[in-house]
Design a protein around this motif. Structure first.
Motif, PDB file in Angstrom:
ATOM      1  N   GLN A  21       0.817  -1.215   0.000  1.00 47.31           N
ATOM      2  CA  GLN A  21       0.000   0.000   0.000  1.00 47.31           C
ATOM      3  C   GLN A  21       0.850   1.264   0.000  1.00 47.31           C
ATOM      4  OE1 GLN A  21      -2.398  -0.960   3.457  1.00 47.31           O
ATOM      5  NE2 GLN A  21      -4.118  -1.632   2.196  1.00 47.31           N
ATOM      6  N   GLN A  73       0.980   4.196  -2.740  1.00 45.42           N
ATOM      7  CA  GLN A  73       0.890   5.593  -2.294  1.00 45.42           C
ATOM      8  C   GLN A  73       2.004   6.430  -2.927  1.00 45.42           C
ATOM      9  OE1 GLN A  73      -1.563   6.234  -0.038  1.00 45.42           O
ATOM     10  NE2 GLN A  73      -1.199   8.390   0.376  1.00 45.42           N
ATOM     11  N   GLN A  93      -4.102  12.177   2.239  1.00 44.51           N
ATOM     12  CA  GLN A  93      -3.220  11.053   1.921  1.00 44.51           C
ATOM     13  C   GLN A  93      -1.818  11.193   2.508  1.00 44.51           C
ATOM     14  OE1 GLN A  93      -3.517   9.646  -2.252  1.00 44.51           O
ATOM     15  NE2 GLN A  93      -5.113  11.181  -2.511  1.00 44.51           N
ATOM     16  N   VAL A 128      -0.563   9.348   5.723  1.00 39.67           N
ATOM     17  CA  VAL A 128      -0.015   7.989   5.703  1.00 39.67           C
ATOM     18  C   VAL A 128       1.505   8.024   5.779  1.00 39.67           C
ATOM     19  CG1 VAL A 128       0.168   5.858   4.351  1.00 39.67           C
ATOM     20  CG2 VAL A 128      -1.997   7.106   4.429  1.00 39.67           C
ATOM     21  N   ASN A 161      -4.864   1.843   6.575  1.00 48.33           N
ATOM     22  CA  ASN A 161      -5.393   1.826   5.211  1.00 48.33           C
ATOM     23  C   ASN A 161      -6.608   0.922   5.078  1.00 48.33           C
ATOM     24  OD1 ASN A 161      -3.796   3.692   3.830  1.00 48.33           O
ATOM     25  ND2 ASN A 161      -2.155   2.223   3.503  1.00 48.33           N
ATOM     26  N   GLN A 218     -10.259   2.178   4.047  1.00 42.29           N
ATOM     27  CA  GLN A 218     -11.002   1.595   2.932  1.00 42.29           C
ATOM     28  C   GLN A 218     -12.402   1.181   3.350  1.00 42.29           C
ATOM     29  OE1 GLN A 218      -7.876  -1.321   1.712  1.00 42.29           O
ATOM     30  NE2 GLN A 218      -8.194  -0.504  -0.322  1.00 42.29           N
TER      31      GLN A 218
END
Length: 447
Positions: A50, A54, A255, A258, A274, A278
């Motif tokens: 992930q 990203q 974002q 993260v 994440n 989601q």
């Protein structure tokens, strides 16, 4: 029940149903992939995957320079005549060329600092291979996104949504499944399957773009489009850069959190956040679909009829509240069992999911104020709100993550939704005299 489900126009219902169905299908496929990776390889492998996605998305956003939005805007405007179509082809080549140069530069920089990025965010220099693969994919990702903007602009919305929401996820899922069956539990297969999926999406988009540009235009004539053939590079940048700035600010306040989490924690914690995000974002499908459909309605009604504008705002706010707001409450209540599906280590993050669901409920309650400002001449005000929100959210997240770990990201996300949305609602009320917030069972809420 009639209070909840009645009173919506056919225009809004048809548009939302079409867009939402494609997005929901894509996300369900994505959840199946995440579940496979989490169950077979664990939270750390999922977190590294992930984070790699990203990184690719971040470099793609930076490299696009706002030309993806500009492509969407002018594809819709120029797709009216043969002359306009020729202008569009010239502009797309120009914009794609500039974005490609920026993407290659991003790739080179990313590859040069691959070991540093791996050490700071991926838990160790051994993850350098993920960064190098990401650097290869950045130019292809940028060009695919530009193609999606073109497809949306010329009316191929279903094709655009397929490429954005479904194609990569389906190919990724299928290729990884085959590799696991043939080669066993090799963690490198996770990212290798994504490489195959991304390149296949680029190839499909490129073939369709070339085919469309070679076709003779069959639309009507619109002489007013001829002056746009001389759109200069400075004019293009003058329009794309404000869009680019807003996109970067939204990224910084959502974002980018993260990356802060990855810096202070580890890939496993990133995976927990994440997955929680989601699941929480399942409540946002109707919200995003309503925004997609209502944006042109806001613009049209603002120019033509103030009463219709107010009716459109209240109608969309009502739908967002009942669909997204109700879903957010359900997700918050079922946070633990929903995360338990992905494994015990993910279930421990249920407070994160509760807070993210609460943030999305605030988002549903306050409506699409930012979108409305963009459509009614308030884009500069919105950019200022986004700037203040991004700065405050990042500061909040840095301190909260150090104190509370992964829960700190959710705290930052919740603050972001509350500050930005309530300020937006206030500005809309001062600018237009319209209260966007839908309050059920009140006299003014009756549609």
């Amino acid at each position: 029940m009639s209070k909840i489900f009645g009173g919506f126009s056919a225009e809004l219902l048809r548009g939302v149903a079409s867009v939402a169905s494609l997005r929901i299908l894509g996300v369900l496929i994505g959840y199946a992939f995440v579940l496979m990776v989490a169950r077979v390889f664990g939270a750390t492998a999922l977190g590294q995957y992930q984070l790699t996605i990203q990184v690719i998305g971040t470099c793609g956003l930076i490299s696009a320079l706002g030309f993806n939005q500009l492509t969407l805007k002018y594809a819709a405007r120029l797709n009216t005549s043969e002359e306009g179509w020729r202008s569009l082809r010239k502009l797309c080549k120009q914009w794609a060329g500039i974005a490609s140069v920026a993407a290659v530069a991003s790739s080179i920089i990313l590859a040069a600092f691959a070991e540093d990025v791996a050490s700071q965010f991926f838990g160790g220099p051994e993850a350098k291979q993920y960064i190098l693969l990401a650097s290869i994919l950045v130019p292809f990702q940028v060009l695919t996104n530009l193609a999606c903007g073109l497809f949306r602009g010329i009316g191929l919305i279903s094709l655009s949504e397929y490429l954005r929401s479904i194609h990569v996820r389906v190919i990724n899922f299928l290729v990884l499944g085959i590799l696991i069956v043939v080669g066993g539990k090799n963690v490198d297969f996770v990212l290798q399957s994504f490489v195959v999926a991304s390149l296949s999406a680029f190839a499909l988009a490129a073939v369709i773009v070339l085919k469309k540009f070679r076709e003779k235009h069959s639309g009507g004539q619109d002489a007013s489009s001829s002056h746009l053939e001389t759109l200069s590079l400075n004019q293009s940048l003058g329009q794309s850069l404000p869009m680019y700035q807003s996109a970067l600010l939204i990224f910084a306040s959502t974002q980018a959190l993260v990356y802060i989490l990855a810096y202070f924690e580890n890939p496993a914690e990133v995976a927990k956040y994440n997955v929680s995000l989601q699941i929480a974002n399942l409540a946002n499908f109707i919200f995003a679909s309503v925004v997609t459909v209502s944006a042109p309605m806001y613009s049209r009604d603002f120019a033509e009829n103030r009463a219709k504008l107010e009716a459109s705002i209240k109608e969309s706010s009502k739908m967002i509240f009942w669909a997204s707001g109700s879903a957010s409450l359900i997700i918050g209540l079922l946070s633990y069992p929903l995360l338990l599906v992905f494994g015990e280590e993910f279930a421990s993050a249920w407070p994160v999911l509760v807070l993210l669901a609460a943030a999305n409920f605030v988002n549903a309650f306050t409506g699409a104020s930012g979108n409305l400002l963009d459509m009614t001449g308030g884009h500069k005000i919105r950019k200022n709100i986004l700037l203040a929100n991004a700065v405050l959210t990042i500061l909040m997240a840095v301190f909260a993550i150090q104190e509370f770990g992964v829960l700190g990201v959710a705290i930052g996300y919740f603050f972001n939704m509350c500050f930005g949305n309530f300020i937006g609602v206030y500005v809309v009320y001062r600018k237009l005299g319209i209260n966007m917030m839908y309050v059920p069972w009140s006299r003014k809420a009756v549609a």
